[in-house]
Design an enzyme around this catalytic site. Structure first.
Site, PDB file in Angstrom:
ATOM      1  N   SER A 195       0.862  -1.188   0.000  1.00 16.23           N
ATOM      2  CA  SER A 195       0.000   0.000   0.000  1.00 16.23           C
ATOM      3  C   SER A 195       0.891   1.228   0.000  1.00 16.23           C
ATOM      4  O   SER A 195       2.035   1.191   0.474  1.00 16.23           O
ATOM      5  CB  SER A 195      -0.860   0.007   1.266  1.00 16.23           C
ATOM      6  OG  SER A 195      -1.473   1.270   1.433  1.00 16.23           O
ATOM      7  N   TYR A 208      -1.016  -0.892  10.461  1.00 14.02           N
ATOM      8  CA  TYR A 208      -1.359  -1.435   9.131  1.00 14.02           C
ATOM      9  C   TYR A 208      -0.270  -1.005   8.144  1.00 14.02           C
ATOM     10  O   TYR A 208       0.264  -1.820   7.383  1.00 14.02           O
ATOM     11  CB  TYR A 208      -2.731  -0.913   8.706  1.00 14.02           C
ATOM     12  CG  TYR A 208      -3.035  -1.041   7.231  1.00 14.02           C
ATOM     13  CD1 TYR A 208      -3.485  -2.235   6.691  1.00 14.02           C
ATOM     14  CD2 TYR A 208      -2.872   0.052   6.368  1.00 14.02           C
ATOM     15  CE1 TYR A 208      -3.769  -2.340   5.344  1.00 14.02           C
ATOM     16  CE2 TYR A 208      -3.154  -0.040   5.013  1.00 14.02           C
ATOM     17  CZ  TYR A 208      -3.600  -1.244   4.497  1.00 14.02           C
ATOM     18  OH  TYR A 208      -3.869  -1.344   3.156  1.00 14.02           O
TER      19      TYR A 208
HETATM   20  P1  NAP Z   1     -11.918  -5.314  -0.269  1.00 11.04           P
HETATM   21  O1  NAP Z   1     -12.588  -4.682  -1.452  1.00 11.04           O
HETATM   22  O2  NAP Z   1     -12.513  -5.069   1.079  1.00 11.04           O
HETATM   23  O3  NAP Z   1     -11.889  -6.880  -0.542  1.00 11.04           O
HETATM   24  C1  NAP Z   1     -11.438  -7.726   0.409  1.00 11.04           C
HETATM   25  C2  NAP Z   1     -11.475  -9.162  -0.125  1.00 11.04           C
HETATM   26  O4  NAP Z   1     -10.693  -9.912   0.755  1.00 11.04           O
HETATM   27  C3  NAP Z   1     -12.846  -9.791  -0.125  1.00 11.04           C
HETATM   28  O5  NAP Z   1     -12.924 -10.659  -1.240  1.00 11.04           O
HETATM   29  C4  NAP Z   1     -12.881 -10.570   1.191  1.00 11.04           C
HETATM   30  O6  NAP Z   1     -13.817 -11.635   1.071  1.00 11.04           O
HETATM   31  C5  NAP Z   1     -11.416 -11.020   1.276  1.00 11.04           C
HETATM   32  N1  NAP Z   1     -10.827 -11.227   2.588  1.00 11.04           N
HETATM   33  C6  NAP Z   1     -10.847 -10.397   3.645  1.00 11.04           C
HETATM   34  N2  NAP Z   1     -10.127 -10.914   4.670  1.00 11.04           N
HETATM   35  C7  NAP Z   1      -9.620 -12.092   4.224  1.00 11.04           C
HETATM   36  C8  NAP Z   1      -8.795 -13.093   4.804  1.00 11.04           C
HETATM   37  N3  NAP Z   1      -8.349 -12.999   6.065  1.00 11.04           N
HETATM   38  N4  NAP Z   1      -8.466 -14.172   4.049  1.00 11.04           N
HETATM   39  C9  NAP Z   1      -8.907 -14.288   2.782  1.00 11.04           C
HETATM   40  N5  NAP Z   1      -9.699 -13.388   2.189  1.00 11.04           N
HETATM   41  C10 NAP Z   1     -10.057 -12.294   2.901  1.00 11.04           C
HETATM   42  O7  NAP Z   1     -10.370  -4.925  -0.161  1.00 11.04           O
HETATM   43  P2  NAP Z   1      -9.422  -4.133  -1.186  1.00 11.04           P
HETATM   44  O8  NAP Z   1      -9.574  -2.677  -0.957  1.00 11.04           O
HETATM   45  O9  NAP Z   1      -9.605  -4.684  -2.553  1.00 11.04           O
HETATM   46  O10 NAP Z   1      -7.973  -4.508  -0.607  1.00 11.04           O
HETATM   47  C11 NAP Z   1      -7.191  -5.528  -1.184  1.00 11.04           C
HETATM   48  C12 NAP Z   1      -5.737  -5.285  -0.873  1.00 11.04           C
HETATM   49  O11 NAP Z   1      -5.340  -3.996  -1.365  1.00 11.04           O
HETATM   50  C13 NAP Z   1      -5.376  -5.286   0.619  1.00 11.04           C
HETATM   51  O12 NAP Z   1      -4.119  -5.910   0.789  1.00 11.04           O
HETATM   52  C14 NAP Z   1      -5.261  -3.804   0.961  1.00 11.04           C
HETATM   53  O13 NAP Z   1      -4.392  -3.579   2.048  1.00 11.04           O
HETATM   54  C15 NAP Z   1      -4.674  -3.283  -0.334  1.00 11.04           C
HETATM   55  N6  NAP Z   1      -4.866  -1.848  -0.531  1.00 11.04           N
HETATM   56  C16 NAP Z   1      -6.120  -1.334  -0.692  1.00 11.04           C
HETATM   57  C17 NAP Z   1      -6.259   0.047  -0.891  1.00 11.04           C
HETATM   58  C18 NAP Z   1      -7.606   0.680  -1.103  1.00 11.04           C
HETATM   59  O14 NAP Z   1      -7.672   1.930  -1.106  1.00 11.04           O
HETATM   60  N7  NAP Z   1      -8.671  -0.081  -1.283  1.00 11.04           N
HETATM   61  C19 NAP Z   1      -5.117   0.856  -0.916  1.00 11.04           C
HETATM   62  C20 NAP Z   1      -3.864   0.277  -0.738  1.00 11.04           C
HETATM   63  C21 NAP Z   1      -3.751  -1.079  -0.565  1.00 11.04           C
HETATM   64  P3  NAP Z   1     -14.423 -12.439   2.352  1.00 11.04           P
HETATM   65  O15 NAP Z   1     -15.155 -11.432   3.159  1.00 11.04           O
HETATM   66  O16 NAP Z   1     -15.306 -13.499   1.742  1.00 11.04           O
HETATM   67  O17 NAP Z   1     -13.232 -13.024   3.039  1.00 11.04           O
END
Ligand code: NAP
Length: 226
Positions: free
Chosen positions: A147, A160
């Site tokens: 991130s 985090y």
């Molecule tokens: P998201 O839209 O909330 O999606 C999360 C996904 O992860 C869902 O499919 C959820 O499904 C699954 N999940 C959650 N906890 C889990 C676990 N312990 N084991 C396996 N699956 C799990 O999240 P996102 O924003 O796409 O984030 C994805 C990645 O990008 C993360 O590493 C986050 O730190 C990184 N990131 C995001 C942002 C942002 O602005 N969104 C910015 C920088 C980095 P279930 O509920 O079925 O498990």
């Protein structure tokens, strides 16, 4: 993003993406699939896995879904075993799962929360790759999802951010260790409006600390090691 117009850079490749039933993980799985990969999607909830598989199949993607909470050792092994049973090899692993369970300052963060952050955001990637390694092909690729907060941990989500900083080091160490057969790279997204990001947009303190991040282009950084 029509399937017919896509380049086919991943034809014949097998890709596992963790936490891929929505958000960034789903987007990665979909793109890999549209470019020809056979894809394995996974997350904690069977219902979400089933729905993601239906959506991807509707785009003409060859896909299976496996329930895998990344901090559950049995489920990690099952993810690898089911992939091998169905497709016989692994070419791409995208380790995407993360938790951000607290807005506490680092010095106020409970030990149980520190453990959870380390467990899901860092340790599970290492353990998954230990299980995947015997099946990784020559020319395979591992991508860790860090991130922008890893480069500059913000006070409202400091621990985090620190776990995401650890992934930058992990990428460099693994790239040396897994070369020359496997490339290891890291993507550090900026803000992406997903469910995970609702935590940011629904919390005023976090909004102001994140808006102070210097997100001048590129808003997503890629640490390319090899
Ligand atoms: P998201 O839209 O909330 O999606 C999360 C996904 O992860 C869902 O499919 C959820 O499904 C699954 N999940 C959650 N906890 C889990 C676990 N312990 N084991 C396996 N699956 C799990 O999240 P996102 O924003 O796409 O984030 C994805 C990645 O990008 C993360 O590493 C986050 O730190 C990184 N990131 C995001 C942002 C942002 O602005 N969104 C910015 C920088 C980095 P279930 O509920 O079925 O498990």
């Amino acid at each position: 993003m029509e399937k017919m117009k896509m380049a086919k850079r991943f034809q014949g490749k097998v890709a596992i993406v963790t936490a891929s039933t929505q958000g960034i993980g789903f987007g990665i799985a979909e793109r890999l699939g549209l470019e020809g990969a056979s894809v394995v999607v996974s997350s904690r909830k069977q219902k979400n896995v089933d729905e993601a598989v239906v959506k991807l199949k509707a785009r003409g993607i060859e896909v299976i879904g496996v329930v895998c909470h990344v901090s559950n050792g049995q489920q990690r092994k099952n993810l690898i075993n089911q992939t091998i049973e169905k497709f016989g090899k692994i070419d791409v692993v995208v380790s995407n799962a993360a938790a951000n369970p607290s807005v506490d300052s680092i010095l106020q963060t409970k030990e149980s929360v520190l453990d959870k952050l380390w467990d899901i955001n860092v340790k599970s990637s290492i353990l998954l790759l230990q299980d995947a390694a015997p099946h990784l092909q020559k020319g395979s690729s591992v991508v860790l999802i860090s991130s922008i907060a890893g480069y500059q941990p913000q006070s409202s989500m400091a621990m985090y951010g620190v776990t995401k900083t650890a992934l930058l080091g992990l990428t460099k160490a693994l790239a040396a260790e897994m070369a020359p057969d496997t490339r290891v790279n890291c993507v550090a997204p900026g803000f992406v409006p997903t469910h995970f990001a609702e935590y940011i947009t629904s919390n005023d303190g976090v909004v102001s600390s994140v808006s102070s991040l210097k997100l001048s282009p590129p808003s997503s950084l890629t640490l390319a090691v090899n």
